[in-house]
Scaffold this active site. Structure first.
Site, mmCIF file in Angstrom:
data_model
loop_
_atom_site.group_PDB
_atom_site.id
_atom_site.type_symbol
_atom_site.label_atom_id
_atom_site.label_comp_id
_atom_site.label_asym_id
_atom_site.label_seq_id
_atom_site.Cartn_x
_atom_site.Cartn_y
_atom_site.Cartn_z
ATOM 1 N N LYS A 73 0.492 -1.028 -0.130
ATOM 2 C CA LYS A 73 0.553 0.066 0.171
ATOM 3 C C LYS A 73 0.782 1.161 -0.202
ATOM 4 C CE LYS A 73 -4.456 -1.474 2.095
ATOM 5 N NZ LYS A 73 -5.127 -1.384 3.233
ATOM 6 N N GLU A 85 -7.004 12.807 -3.373
ATOM 7 C CA GLU A 85 -6.296 12.866 -1.550
ATOM 8 C C GLU A 85 -6.152 12.319 -0.994
ATOM 9 O OE1 GLU A 85 -6.369 16.200 -1.621
ATOM 10 O OE2 GLU A 85 -5.573 16.252 -4.190
ATOM 11 N N ASN A 94 -5.190 1.551 -1.742
ATOM 12 C CA ASN A 94 -5.358 0.213 -1.397
ATOM 13 C C ASN A 94 -6.190 -0.158 -3.172
ATOM 14 O OD1 ASN A 94 -8.084 1.822 -1.766
ATOM 15 N ND2 ASN A 94 -8.575 0.753 0.016
ATOM 16 N N ASP A 109 -9.996 3.581 2.098
ATOM 17 C CA ASP A 109 -10.208 2.582 3.633
ATOM 18 C C ASP A 109 -10.914 3.816 4.121
ATOM 19 O OD1 ASP A 109 -9.261 0.543 3.095
ATOM 20 O OD2 ASP A 109 -7.508 1.037 3.511
ATOM 21 N N GLY A 133 -3.984 2.270 17.970
ATOM 22 C CA GLY A 133 -3.908 1.583 17.184
ATOM 23 C C GLY A 133 -3.161 3.353 16.472
ATOM 24 N N GLY A 135 -0.971 1.853 12.638
ATOM 25 C CA GLY A 135 -0.904 1.124 12.235
ATOM 26 C C GLY A 135 -0.837 2.378 10.162
ATOM 27 N N GLY A 136 -1.111 1.429 9.430
ATOM 28 C CA GLY A 136 -1.684 1.598 9.016
ATOM 29 C C GLY A 136 -3.604 1.915 8.388
ATOM 30 N N ALA A 137 -4.496 1.023 8.828
ATOM 31 C CA ALA A 137 -5.619 1.280 8.603
ATOM 32 C C ALA A 137 -5.407 1.986 9.506
ATOM 33 C CB ALA A 137 -6.086 -0.088 9.317
HETATM 34 P P1 ATR Z 1 -2.683 -2.507 9.755
HETATM 35 O O1 ATR Z 1 -2.765 -1.825 8.615
HETATM 36 O O2 ATR Z 1 -3.639 -3.586 10.124
HETATM 37 O O3 ATR Z 1 -3.483 -1.263 10.431
HETATM 38 P P2 ATR Z 1 0.039 -2.580 11.057
HETATM 39 O O4 ATR Z 1 0.227 -1.172 9.973
HETATM 40 O O5 ATR Z 1 0.761 -3.679 11.185
HETATM 41 O O6 ATR Z 1 -1.771 -3.334 10.383
HETATM 42 O O7 ATR Z 1 -0.603 -1.487 12.241
HETATM 43 C C1 ATR Z 1 -0.507 -2.835 13.903
HETATM 44 C C2 ATR Z 1 -1.295 -2.024 15.024
HETATM 45 O O8 ATR Z 1 -1.771 -2.977 15.663
HETATM 46 C C3 ATR Z 1 -0.512 -1.443 15.137
HETATM 47 O O9 ATR Z 1 -0.697 -0.083 16.161
HETATM 48 C C4 ATR Z 1 0.486 -1.920 16.603
HETATM 49 O O10 ATR Z 1 1.195 -1.044 17.589
HETATM 50 P P3 ATR Z 1 2.791 -1.025 16.935
HETATM 51 O O11 ATR Z 1 2.795 0.597 16.216
HETATM 52 O O12 ATR Z 1 3.237 -0.899 18.193
HETATM 53 O O13 ATR Z 1 3.041 -1.871 16.506
HETATM 54 C C5 ATR Z 1 -0.425 -2.594 17.073
HETATM 55 N N1 ATR Z 1 -0.487 -4.019 17.634
HETATM 56 C C6 ATR Z 1 -0.066 -5.300 17.379
HETATM 57 N N2 ATR Z 1 -0.061 -5.967 17.871
HETATM 58 C C7 ATR Z 1 -0.403 -5.219 18.628
HETATM 59 C C8 ATR Z 1 0.083 -5.753 20.806
HETATM 60 N N3 ATR Z 1 0.990 -7.132 21.461
HETATM 61 N N4 ATR Z 1 -0.465 -5.028 21.380
HETATM 62 C C9 ATR Z 1 -0.687 -3.430 21.190
HETATM 63 N N5 ATR Z 1 -1.234 -3.330 19.411
HETATM 64 C C10 ATR Z 1 -0.205 -4.323 18.980
#
Ligand code: ATR
Length: 285
Positions: A73, A85, A94, A109, A133, A135-137
């Site tokens: 992505k 945008e 995506n 998304d 969280g 991450g990407g989502a």
């Molecule tokens: P996605 O594309 O589904 O968002 P991702 O970018 O890998 O996947 O993001 C995963 C999210 O879950 C992140 O916020 C991650 O926290 P970190 O940034 O600290 O890695 C969170 N996450 C995954 N496992 C975790 C855990 N055991 N405890 C707390 N947060 C977790």
């Protein structure tokens, strides 16, 4: 599933690595078949280092477009001829349409999530939101929530630097830590709580050590999980038991797919009707 193929049938697919578990072909082919569209939607594993070569091959093979999942992505952003945008804003693509050998990148998304929220009767405008969280989502959801006019958005992430980096987008955003006391403090004034971490997801997402922070959440607050499998995570089950309105990630998954198909076909689709149809085909429980 049976799909009728003609010589004119246009090819779509989802690329990723891993990708064979993807629900996108089932969702898209269900809708394509119901609408009688002349498309087929395939599943295509593509290794990260193969992406530029695959893009050239997709153009040559006459693909109409494709969706992308991890790890592509972010990599797709610099490979597009044009970006919408949202894709620019999230730094993530995506959905790609291929027209006259040009690549048009979109990201559906955030829109998929916002539409799912609004369809549940949850309007985030003016609300105090806590997002778990970064991450990407979570990024797509966070930035779309800000665009939708939230009053405040607190991001709690295990890796605090990632949450802090996201906050550069807007003054209404701030960070909190991910430990139980911080989570409790963060949610205590929230109108809406969203889980964007992989915690609770079947297949190795891990589980929250403790969801007792939900007890500090005001009773009128809604709780959303981006996880859709299982349909009811431990977080949602506990929130429901405490009397909160809850929503899982299925609406986001289906809406982002329908919005992608709107780009591929350049038509407006009946989102609620198609969402119900695809949901039925997925039969998530
Ligand atoms: P996605 O594309 O589904 O968002 P991702 O970018 O890998 O996947 O993001 C995963 C999210 O879950 C992140 O916020 C991650 O926290 P970190 O940034 O600290 O890695 C969170 N996450 C995954 N496992 C975790 C855990 N055991 N405890 C707390 N947060 C977790």
């Amino acid at each position: 599933m049976k799909v009728e193929l003609k010589n004119t049938t246009k090819k779509l697919c989802v690329i990723g690595d891993p990708v064979l578990h993807s629900k996108s072909p089932l969702i898209q082919n269900t809708i394509i078949s119901a609408l009688g569209l002349d498309y087929i939607y395939l599943c295509q594993p593509v290794k990260r280092e193969e992406l530029p070569r695959w893009l050239a091959a997709a153009k040559a093979a006459g693909y109409a477009g494709f969706n992308a999942t991890m790890p592509h992505k972010e990599d797709l952003v610099t490979l597009m001829d044009e970006l919408d945008e949202d894709a620019k804003c999230y730094g993530s693509v995506n959905t790609v349409c291929i027209k006259n050998s040009k690549l048009y990148g979109y990201n559906t998304d955030g829109r998929g999530f916002l539409r799912a929220l609004l369809d549940e009767g949850i309007d985030p405008a003016g609300k105090r939101v806590v997002l778990l969280g970064a991450g990407g989502a979570s990024k797509a959801v966070a930035l779309k929530l800000v665009q939708a006019g939230v009053k405040s958005l607190v991001i709690c992430n295990r890796t605090e630097e990632k949450a802090a980096a996201l906050c550069a987008y807007s003054d209404v955003m701030s960070t909190e830590l991910f430990d139980p006391a911080s989570l409790r403090r963060a949610v205590s004034t929230a109108d809406l709580l969203v889980n964007g971490t992989s915690l609770g997801m079947d297949g190795g997402g891990g589980q929250f050590d403790d969801v007792s922070f939900l007890e500090a959440l005001p009773k009128a607050a809604a709780v959303c999980d981006l996880v859709y499998y299982p349909a009811q995570t431990e977080l949602l089950a506990r929130a429901k038991a405490l009397g909160h309105t809850t929503m899982n990630g299925l609406g986001m998954l289906l809406n982002q797919a329908i919005f992608a198909l709107e780009h591929f076909t350049e038509t407006d689709l009946d989102v609620p009707k198609l969402r119900a149809l695809a949901e039925n085909a997925l039969n998530v429980s």
